[in-house]
Write a protein that holds these residues in place. Structure first.
Motif: not given
Length: 470
Positions: A125-135, A322-323, A351-363, A365-367
């Motif tokens: 994938p386009d690794l340069s596009a990883f949403p660093r600030s959002t994450w 890498a996640l 656990t921490l990456p799981q919780l971050v992904l959960a928050r992105l899905l809930e908000s 931001e992931y979509d």
């Protein structure tokens, strides 16, 4: 080519709507999804402009449909906060409770020197596009709200918050009808395949049918864990089910939404034939399902036969490999042993990456990130395709409607492995399709386009055409 419209959200397809009455159709679809539990309380609807764009309808149609549901007390919306579900849906009865958990030789891949040439390897994938600030924002919020208990050894099935966020997301984006407790969080599809392969071997099964051409990495992994891959040819409608039945293999590994490397979708009649096949298990890798450009979304196979299909997906292509975040939904009888094997393997995913992904899905931001990446990938695909179609008119280019790669089928007299070697020497790294075959078939090149800007892709395409003409 004409763009086919449709939305990932609930697999909405305006082609199924009446000639008049788009608003009624959309409101009915949303109301039904709330009633049957695909849209749970708190689920956010897509922004009206985004959904209208995907469906190619006026924004007023979406606004009116949302308003009707709000008038019925099913949803709530306000400026800046989006529209979300209020009503408690009717939940389907659980088929059975999930019991508590109990206490290949691979060939080296060619590489280019760092910083030199253009790597068009598929699956990157386009690794340069990883949403660093959002994450980072989500991670800070998670760290601020996470209790000390969450930092200990958790549920080997995955953190409850992530599984609770994934279930409704998979319902509305991929058509799955599952409960959070049916999800096992894993370290990507690779771990899902490993756990399933070890389980199958433990049951005395030794053969597994695979698509041909098909993912060399997946075939290598299945072989490494003790299964014997049996190739079954793929045509324009996907895997040939009559050939699958003739192998006698009790299981099959498939990429039905976007077959690797041909890019074809498993056709409706093949889906029916597959569901009539009397095999033991279908492993569904939902490869590249989030990226589509010129066709309507294709729902997952899993809802058609949840007792026989193990569904696997991940964030490797949507966020970053890498996640190591993925999930598998296995048939009920297989879940306890898979959870026990996961627990014995690593005691659970971080656990921490799981919780971050959960928050992105809930908000949402992931979509939003996936929609942004879809637009970027389309532009990159078009840049590569435009040059190839002019510079290599004799070649057939396929798999362009979705995904992160395309397949260039070459004339029979060309040695694709030798051509790939010549291209590597010229600074362009590609996969010959023969790497991904066990059965005879036409030569070709598999080209990944996600990780380079359009100008670099045009340059690479020109090089490919020049070297191929020699």
């Amino acid at each position: 080519m004409d763009q086919i419209v449709g939305a990932d959200f609930l697999q909405l397809d305006p082609a199924t709507a009446p000639a008049r009455g788009l608003t009624d159709w959309l409101a009915d679809a949303l109301r039904t999804a709330i009633a049957d539990g695909r849209l749970t309380p708190g689920t956010r609807f897509p922004p009206t402009r985004a959904l209208a764009g995907e469906l190619a309808v006026s924004r007023g149609v979406v606004v009116e449909a949302y308003r009707r549901l709000a008038d019925e007390g099913l949803v709530s919306g306000h400026s800046g906060g989006g529209t979300h579900v209020l009503a408690q849906p009717v939940r389907r009865p659980r088929a059975e409770p999930t019991p508590p958990p109990s206490t290949v030789s691979r060939l080296p891949r060619p590489r280019l020197p760092a910083g030199e040439g253009i790597d068009l390897s598929p699956g990157v994938p386009d690794l340069s596009a990883f949403p660093r600030s959002t994450w980072l924002r989500a991670e800070r919020a998670v760290l601020a709200e996470t209790s000390p208990e969450d930092l200990g050894y958790g549920d080997p099935r995955g953190h409850p918050r992530l599984r609770a966020a994934l279930a409704p997301w998979l319902a509305r984006a991929r058509g799955l009808r599952i409960e959070p407790d049916e999800i096992l969080v894993v370290a990507g599809v690779a771990q899902a395949v490993a756990l399933l392969a070890r389980q199958l071997c433990g049951e005395g099964l030794d053969a597994i049918a695979v698509e041909d051409p098909g993912s060399r990495g997946a075939v290598d992994e299945l072989e490494y864990w003790g299964l014997r891959p049996v190739p079954v040819s793929v045509d324009d409608d996907g895997i040939r089910i009559t050939e699958l039945a003739a192998t006698g293999a009790p299981t099959v590994f498939l990429t039905p939404a976007h077959q690797f490397p041909t890019g074809v979708v498993l056709g409706p009649h093949r889906r029916r034939e597959l569901l009539e096949w009397d095999g033991e298990l279908i492993i569904e890798d939902d490869y590249d399902a989030e990226y589509r450009y010129d066709r309507a979304p294709v729902p997952a196979l899993h809802p058609s036969a949840p007792d026989r299909i193990a569904y696997a997906g991940s964030t490797s292509k949507s966020l970053a490999p890498a996640l190591r975040l993925g999930w598998v939904i296995a048939p009920p009888r297989r879940r306890p042993d898979l959870v026990a094997a996961k627990h014995a393997t690593d005691l659970g995913s971080p656990t921490l990456p799981q919780l971050v992904l959960a928050r992105l899905l809930e908000s949402g931001e992931y979509d939003r990130h996936v929609r942004l990446m879809r637009t970027r990938h389309r532009a990159r695909r078009d840049a590569l395709l435009d040059v190839l179609s002019v510079a290599m008119p004799a070649a057939k280019v396929s798999g362009v409607a979705a995904g992160l790669h395309l397949l260039v089928t070459l004339p029979d007299e060309i040695d694709d492995a030798a051509l790939a070697d010549d291209l590597r020497a010229a600074g362009v790294l590609v996969h010959p399709v023969s790497w991904h075959r066990r059965l005879p078939g036409p030569p070709g090149l598999v080209l990944g386009y996600a990780s380079h800007p359009p100008d670099r892709l045009r340059e690479a395409a020109a090089t490919i055409a020049r070297i191929a003409r020699k």
